[in-house]
Design an enzyme around this catalytic site. Structure first.
Site, PDB file in Angstrom:
ATOM      1  N   GLN A  78     -40.947 -51.515  89.087  1.00  0.00           N
ATOM      2  CA  GLN A  78     -39.458 -51.759  88.271  1.00  0.00           C
ATOM      3  C   GLN A  78     -40.235 -52.886  87.317  1.00  0.00           C
ATOM      4  O   GLN A  78     -40.025 -54.517  88.400  1.00  0.00           O
ATOM      5  CB  GLN A  78     -38.173 -52.471  89.427  1.00  0.00           C
ATOM      6  CG  GLN A  78     -37.317 -52.818  88.601  1.00  0.00           C
ATOM      7  CD  GLN A  78     -36.332 -51.561  88.247  1.00  0.00           C
ATOM      8  OE1 GLN A  78     -36.111 -50.997  89.499  1.00  0.00           O
ATOM      9  NE2 GLN A  78     -36.077 -51.973  87.450  1.00  0.00           N
ATOM     10  N   PHE A  79     -40.769 -53.077  86.225  1.00  0.00           N
ATOM     11  CA  PHE A  79     -41.220 -53.852  85.718  1.00  0.00           C
ATOM     12  C   PHE A  79     -40.395 -54.572  85.817  1.00  0.00           C
ATOM     13  O   PHE A  79     -41.019 -56.368  84.960  1.00  0.00           O
ATOM     14  CB  PHE A  79     -41.921 -53.263  84.551  1.00  0.00           C
ATOM     15  CG  PHE A  79     -41.738 -52.830  83.951  1.00  0.00           C
ATOM     16  CD1 PHE A  79     -41.661 -53.434  82.514  1.00  0.00           C
ATOM     17  CD2 PHE A  79     -41.412 -51.180  83.980  1.00  0.00           C
ATOM     18  CE1 PHE A  79     -40.743 -53.407  81.556  1.00  0.00           C
ATOM     19  CE2 PHE A  79     -40.753 -51.277  82.694  1.00  0.00           C
ATOM     20  CZ  PHE A  79     -40.799 -51.747  81.638  1.00  0.00           C
ATOM     21  N   THR A  80     -39.569 -54.279  85.152  1.00  0.00           N
ATOM     22  CA  THR A  80     -37.817 -55.037  84.589  1.00  0.00           C
ATOM     23  C   THR A  80     -37.595 -56.019  85.291  1.00  0.00           C
ATOM     24  O   THR A  80     -36.761 -57.381  84.834  1.00  0.00           O
ATOM     25  CB  THR A  80     -37.198 -54.435  84.371  1.00  0.00           C
ATOM     26  OG1 THR A  80     -36.291 -53.608  84.877  1.00  0.00           O
ATOM     27  CG2 THR A  80     -37.383 -53.124  83.046  1.00  0.00           C
TER      28      THR A  80
END
Length: 150
Positions: A78-80
């Site tokens: 989950q890079f966000t």
């Protein structure tokens, strides 16, 4: 490294409408990796998550860990989680690690967590467009950041 940990009765990940992974009772972990993360971050956060006492004991008190209940884990990249929203309304992802840093650390995280809980960790697919379904238990949601250990 950041993780959003959700206590779940069940969770699954699908890609292109096909289920890739699913778990029963345990933890759904959304994991973000930033540029300056290292194996030390992985080691610390894996131990912290594995020992979090967020499952109910016999009298309804959160006093058991995933180890104590023999629970399962599903980890989704989950890079966000490293969105910067301070300037304007369109998030920036500058702090999220490049693939050459994030993929090995994500894989190490999953491997080390699996060793500790004694069973394979289910995963999404790094970089894929995924649909995540869950039945949150509680709900109980915990956020952990390795750069904020105090």
């Amino acid at each position: 490294m950041r993780a959003v940990i959700q206590r779940v009765n069940s969770a699954s990940v699908s890609i292109a409408e096909r289920e890739k992974s699913a778990i029963g009772k345990g933890l759904l972990i959304l994991l973000g990796v930033e540029e300056r993360d290292t194996q030390e971050d992985v080691d610390w956060i894996v131990r912290k998550i594995a020992n979090l006492r967020i499952f109910d004991d016999d009298v309804g008190v959160m006093n058991r860990s995933i180890l104590d209940i023999g629970g399962e884990a599903l980890v989704v990249s989950q890079f966000t989680l490293f969105a910067s929203y301070k300037k304007g309304n369109r998030p920036s992802w500058l702090r999220a690690a490049r693939h050459e840093i994030s993929i090995p650390l994500y894989e190490l995280f999953c491997s080390e967590l699996g060793k500790i809980i004694g069973k394979p960790v289910e995963t999404g697919e790094f970089g894929a467009e995924m649909q995540v379904k869950l039945e949150n238990d509680g709900p109980v949601t915990i956020c952990i950041d390795t750069k904020n250990k105090e």
